[in-house]
Write a protein that holds these residues in place. Sequence first.
Motif, PDB file in Angstrom:
ATOM      1  N   PRO A  24      78.531 -15.592   7.821  1.00  0.00           N
ATOM      2  CA  PRO A  24      78.972 -15.621   6.420  1.00  0.00           C
ATOM      3  C   PRO A  24      78.916 -14.213   5.830  1.00  0.00           C
ATOM      4  CG  PRO A  24      76.769 -16.552   6.640  1.00  0.00           C
ATOM      5  CD  PRO A  24      77.280 -16.333   8.025  1.00  0.00           C
ATOM      6  N   MET A  25      80.055 -13.750   5.314  1.00  0.00           N
ATOM      7  CA  MET A  25      80.138 -12.394   4.774  1.00  0.00           C
ATOM      8  C   MET A  25      80.894 -12.424   3.458  1.00  0.00           C
ATOM      9  SD  MET A  25      80.953 -10.182   8.226  1.00  0.00           S
ATOM     10  CE  MET A  25      82.179 -11.350   8.851  1.00  0.00           C
ATOM     11  N   CYS A  26      80.216 -12.016   2.393  1.00  0.00           N
ATOM     12  CA  CYS A  26      80.819 -12.070   1.063  1.00  0.00           C
ATOM     13  C   CYS A  26      82.073 -11.200   1.009  1.00  0.00           C
ATOM     14  CB  CYS A  26      79.824 -11.627   0.003  1.00  0.00           C
ATOM     15  SG  CYS A  26      78.488 -12.804  -0.263  1.00  0.00           S
ATOM     16  N   GLU A  58      81.770 -17.264   3.223  1.00  0.00           N
ATOM     17  CA  GLU A  58      80.743 -16.461   2.556  1.00  0.00           C
ATOM     18  C   GLU A  58      79.796 -17.367   1.775  1.00  0.00           C
ATOM     19  OE1 GLU A  58      82.733 -14.849  -1.371  1.00  0.00           O
ATOM     20  OE2 GLU A  58      84.209 -15.058   0.244  1.00  0.00           O
ATOM     21  N   ALA A  59      78.735 -16.779   1.219  1.00  0.00           N
ATOM     22  CA  ALA A  59      77.840 -17.513   0.331  1.00  0.00           C
ATOM     23  C   ALA A  59      78.662 -18.124  -0.797  1.00  0.00           C
ATOM     24  CB  ALA A  59      76.775 -16.575  -0.229  1.00  0.00           C
ATOM     25  N   THR A  60      78.575 -19.436  -0.931  1.00  0.00           N
ATOM     26  CA  THR A  60      79.421 -20.177  -1.869  1.00  0.00           C
ATOM     27  C   THR A  60      78.520 -20.833  -2.897  1.00  0.00           C
ATOM     28  OG1 THR A  60      80.986 -20.572  -0.055  1.00  0.00           O
ATOM     29  CG2 THR A  60      81.226 -21.927  -2.029  1.00  0.00           C
ATOM     30  N   ALA A  61      78.660 -20.415  -4.151  1.00  0.00           N
ATOM     31  CA  ALA A  61      77.703 -20.780  -5.186  1.00  0.00           C
ATOM     32  C   ALA A  61      77.800 -22.252  -5.559  1.00  0.00           C
ATOM     33  CB  ALA A  61      77.925 -19.923  -6.429  1.00  0.00           C
ATOM     34  N   VAL A  62      76.617 -22.878  -5.672  1.00  0.00           N
ATOM     35  CA  VAL A  62      76.564 -24.302  -6.022  1.00  0.00           C
ATOM     36  C   VAL A  62      76.636 -24.526  -7.533  1.00  0.00           C
ATOM     37  CG1 VAL A  62      75.288 -24.873  -3.919  1.00  0.00           C
ATOM     38  CG2 VAL A  62      74.014 -24.366  -6.032  1.00  0.00           C
ATOM     39  N   GLU A  63      76.504 -23.458  -8.308  1.00  0.00           N
ATOM     40  CA  GLU A  63      76.712 -23.525  -9.758  1.00  0.00           C
ATOM     41  C   GLU A  63      77.074 -22.125 -10.246  1.00  0.00           C
ATOM     42  OE1 GLU A  63      74.556 -22.604 -12.615  1.00  0.00           O
ATOM     43  OE2 GLU A  63      72.514 -22.496 -11.803  1.00  0.00           O
ATOM     44  N   PRO A  64      77.709 -21.990 -11.416  1.00  0.00           N
ATOM     45  CA  PRO A  64      78.234 -20.682 -11.818  1.00  0.00           C
ATOM     46  C   PRO A  64      77.195 -19.575 -11.843  1.00  0.00           C
ATOM     47  CG  PRO A  64      79.155 -22.402 -13.213  1.00  0.00           C
ATOM     48  CD  PRO A  64      78.110 -23.064 -12.360  1.00  0.00           C
ATOM     49  N   ARG A  65      75.969 -19.848 -12.265  1.00  0.00           N
ATOM     50  CA  ARG A  65      74.934 -18.811 -12.309  1.00  0.00           C
ATOM     51  C   ARG A  65      74.459 -18.415 -10.929  1.00  0.00           C
ATOM     52  NH1 ARG A  65      70.892 -21.887 -16.284  1.00  0.00           N
ATOM     53  NH2 ARG A  65      71.486 -23.479 -14.752  1.00  0.00           N
ATOM     54  N   PRO A  70      80.908 -12.012 -10.435  1.00  0.00           N
ATOM     55  CA  PRO A  70      81.914 -12.930 -10.984  1.00  0.00           C
ATOM     56  C   PRO A  70      83.044 -13.233 -10.010  1.00  0.00           C
ATOM     57  CG  PRO A  70      81.364 -11.221 -12.584  1.00  0.00           C
ATOM     58  CD  PRO A  70      80.745 -10.803 -11.284  1.00  0.00           C
ATOM     59  N   ASN A  71      83.128 -12.479  -8.913  1.00  0.00           N
ATOM     60  CA  ASN A  71      84.216 -12.636  -7.952  1.00  0.00           C
ATOM     61  C   ASN A  71      83.815 -13.434  -6.719  1.00  0.00           C
ATOM     62  OD1 ASN A  71      84.277  -9.565  -9.132  1.00  0.00           O
ATOM     63  ND2 ASN A  71      86.263 -10.589  -9.258  1.00  0.00           N
ATOM     64  N   ASP A  72      82.640 -14.076  -6.771  1.00  0.00           N
ATOM     65  CA  ASP A  72      82.155 -14.849  -5.623  1.00  0.00           C
ATOM     66  C   ASP A  72      82.808 -16.217  -5.543  1.00  0.00           C
ATOM     67  OD1 ASP A  72      80.461 -12.722  -5.359  1.00  0.00           O
ATOM     68  OD2 ASP A  72      78.647 -13.902  -5.153  1.00  0.00           O
ATOM     69  N   LEU A  73      82.837 -16.747  -4.334  1.00  0.00           N
ATOM     70  CA  LEU A  73      83.332 -18.095  -4.084  1.00  0.00           C
ATOM     71  C   LEU A  73      82.350 -19.124  -4.651  1.00  0.00           C
ATOM     72  CD1 LEU A  73      85.819 -19.162  -2.506  1.00  0.00           C
ATOM     73  CD2 LEU A  73      84.325 -19.387  -0.512  1.00  0.00           C
TER      74      LEU A  73
END
Length: 363
Positions: A24-26, A58-65, A70-73
């Motif tokens: 996984p690579m951001c 890549e690391a995929t956020a489970v909630e917006p915070r 701001p450009n993350d999946l």
Amino acid sequence: MTDDLFAPLTIRETTVRNRVMVSPMCQYSCDTDGLATDWHEVHLGSRATGGAGIVMTEATAVEPRGRITPNDLGIWSDEHAEALAPITDFIADRGATSAIQLAHAGRKASKTRPWDGSDPLSPDEGGWETLAPSATPYPYEEGRAETRKMDRDDVDGLVEDFAVAAERALDAGFDVAEVHAAHGYLLHEFLSPVTNDRDDEYGGDFEGRTRLLREVTAAVREVWPDDRPVFVRVSASDWLPDRESWTVEDTARLGPLLAEAGADLIDVSSGGVHPDQQIPQTGPNYQVRYAERVAENTDALVGAVGGITEPAQADALIRNGRADLAIVGREHLRDPYFALHAAEALGATDRVEVPVQYRRGFQ
């Protein structure tokens, strides 16, 4: 027969075509609100075309915070799952196994992209309040939004966020779910005494500090199908020898507890919780010994990362029983077709599928 790099690997009822995994690579390439773009489809799809066994987001956020930037999946809504579905379809069409890394950045969230300086974002700049086990911000960063100590409602909500994100990942078509508990992000922050000074059931001793990760792993396992694997990525060491910190021996002790909670494979990396870390060495295979130490203590499979760049090197990891997966990161950025080129180098072209469109280049 001894397994090698191109031996299939069956985990539960999911068979991976070979032992090469795209780490996984951001990419920091979402335009708005964590939705996958054409970049993600081409980036991940090309590695599937390139012969890798497992292609992980890549690391995929489970909630917006939970985003680093701001450009993350992200995967906190049905819209996010819908944006990812064409990608998993393409990966499957190319014969690879799709995987998603479910993540929350904790106190390392709310920053600009690396090529924009990795600077902390203030609220006026679009930043947000970060969450952590303790109200201590990431060191040496001025001007970031406030870091808030999570209360019990936050903790319970986080477990639910991971479970719901896993359900959405399933709807999007992923074969593997990985829980990200490494590199100084939120779940790692709970593990380490460097970042966790809580005095409730989620802090204090080893049992308390590992509780949240065990609960998150169990929650993801509960909603994930029995025939599909769950992975957990951990940092084997904080690399802070001059203070109480998370160590390789802690990680080895954690391994069987993660397996009991439902982890099928432990993806072993290191570091990231504090900028004062002192990594003793880098170079080829520099983290493999940590995966071996974890493997000694658990029946779960292990993946090795760090400085894996050459076909013979990756093959030797598998042949010598040092790891069950060779997890290749930066080399996949340099060469999306690493697995196909590895098959050429190792005389195993009869065991990979070169797309008909590309066969002229592999004759």
